[in-house]
Write a protein that holds these residues in place. Structure first.
Motif, mmCIF file in Angstrom:
data_model
loop_
_atom_site.group_PDB
_atom_site.id
_atom_site.type_symbol
_atom_site.label_atom_id
_atom_site.label_comp_id
_atom_site.label_asym_id
_atom_site.label_seq_id
_atom_site.Cartn_x
_atom_site.Cartn_y
_atom_site.Cartn_z
ATOM 1 N N LYS A 2 0.843 -1.204 0.000
ATOM 2 C CA LYS A 2 0.000 0.000 0.000
ATOM 3 C C LYS A 2 0.880 1.258 0.000
ATOM 4 O O LYS A 2 0.571 2.244 -0.672
ATOM 5 N N ASP A 55 0.583 4.104 -2.722
ATOM 6 C CA ASP A 55 0.319 5.493 -2.308
ATOM 7 C C ASP A 55 1.410 6.425 -2.830
ATOM 8 O O ASP A 55 1.128 7.500 -3.349
ATOM 9 N N GLU A 99 1.058 7.192 -6.420
ATOM 10 C CA GLU A 99 -0.043 8.138 -6.646
ATOM 11 C C GLU A 99 0.380 9.559 -6.241
ATOM 12 O O GLU A 99 0.046 10.533 -6.917
ATOM 13 N N MET A 100 1.122 9.664 -5.136
ATOM 14 C CA MET A 100 1.620 10.988 -4.692
ATOM 15 C C MET A 100 2.500 11.617 -5.773
ATOM 16 O O MET A 100 2.430 12.811 -6.027
#
Lengths: 82, 82
Positions: free
Chosen positions: A54, A58, A61-62
Motif C-alpha cells: 500500500k 500510495d 499516486e503521490m
C-alpha cells in the motif's frame, strides 16, 4: 511505520541550468576533475502504515498527483522500514 | 571514473516550509497516513579520478565552499565507482 523515499530527477535531455551552474562554479573553484553534475530532489515521507504494498501504491499516486511533473521529471520510489 | 553522491539537507530544528507545504497538500489529497515529510537535495558529481580518498576530500571541500550552507544544512557524502 514505513518511509517512502522518493527521488525526483529531470528526464534525460531536459536542460538543467542549476546543475550547469554548479558544474561551472566547481571548475572555477579549481575542481578540475569534475566531468558532470546532476541535481535531484529526495523527498522522504513517513507513513503510518504497515503494508509495503500500500505504501508503494500510495507513493506512486503521490508522485503522479503532486511530487513530480511527469512531463519533464522521472521518479524512483524506495520503501524502507524504520 | 568515480561518482560523489552528496545529500544536502536542512539541520534539525530549521523550519522547512517546502516540506510543510508538501505534507499539507498530501493530506488534503487524501493521503491520511502521512506523518512527516522532509526534502533534501541530491547532487551527483562525476569525477575523472581513480582515488576514492581524493574524491571524498574534494567532495567535502565542495560542500564547505559551495554545495551546502553549513550554518543551516548538513551534508552526507557517498563515493561510488561507475
Amino acid at each position: 511505520m514505513l518511509t517512502a523515499k522518493v527521488n525526483v530527477s529531470l528526464k534525460t535531455g531536459v536542460v538543467d541550468p542549476q546543475a550547469g551552474a554548479i558544474k561551472s562554479a566547481l571548475i572555477n573553484l579549481g575542481f578540475k576533475d569534475v566531468q558532470s553534475v546532476s541535481v535531484s530532489k529526495l523527498i522522504e515521507i513517513k507513513l503510518d502504515s504497515d503494508s509495503k504494498g500500500k505504501a508503494r501504491k500510495d507513493a506512486e499516486e503521490m508522485c503522479e498527483k503532486l511530487l513530480a511533473n511527469t512531463v519533464i521529471e522521472n521518479y524512483k520510489i524506495e520503501i524502507t522500514e524504520d
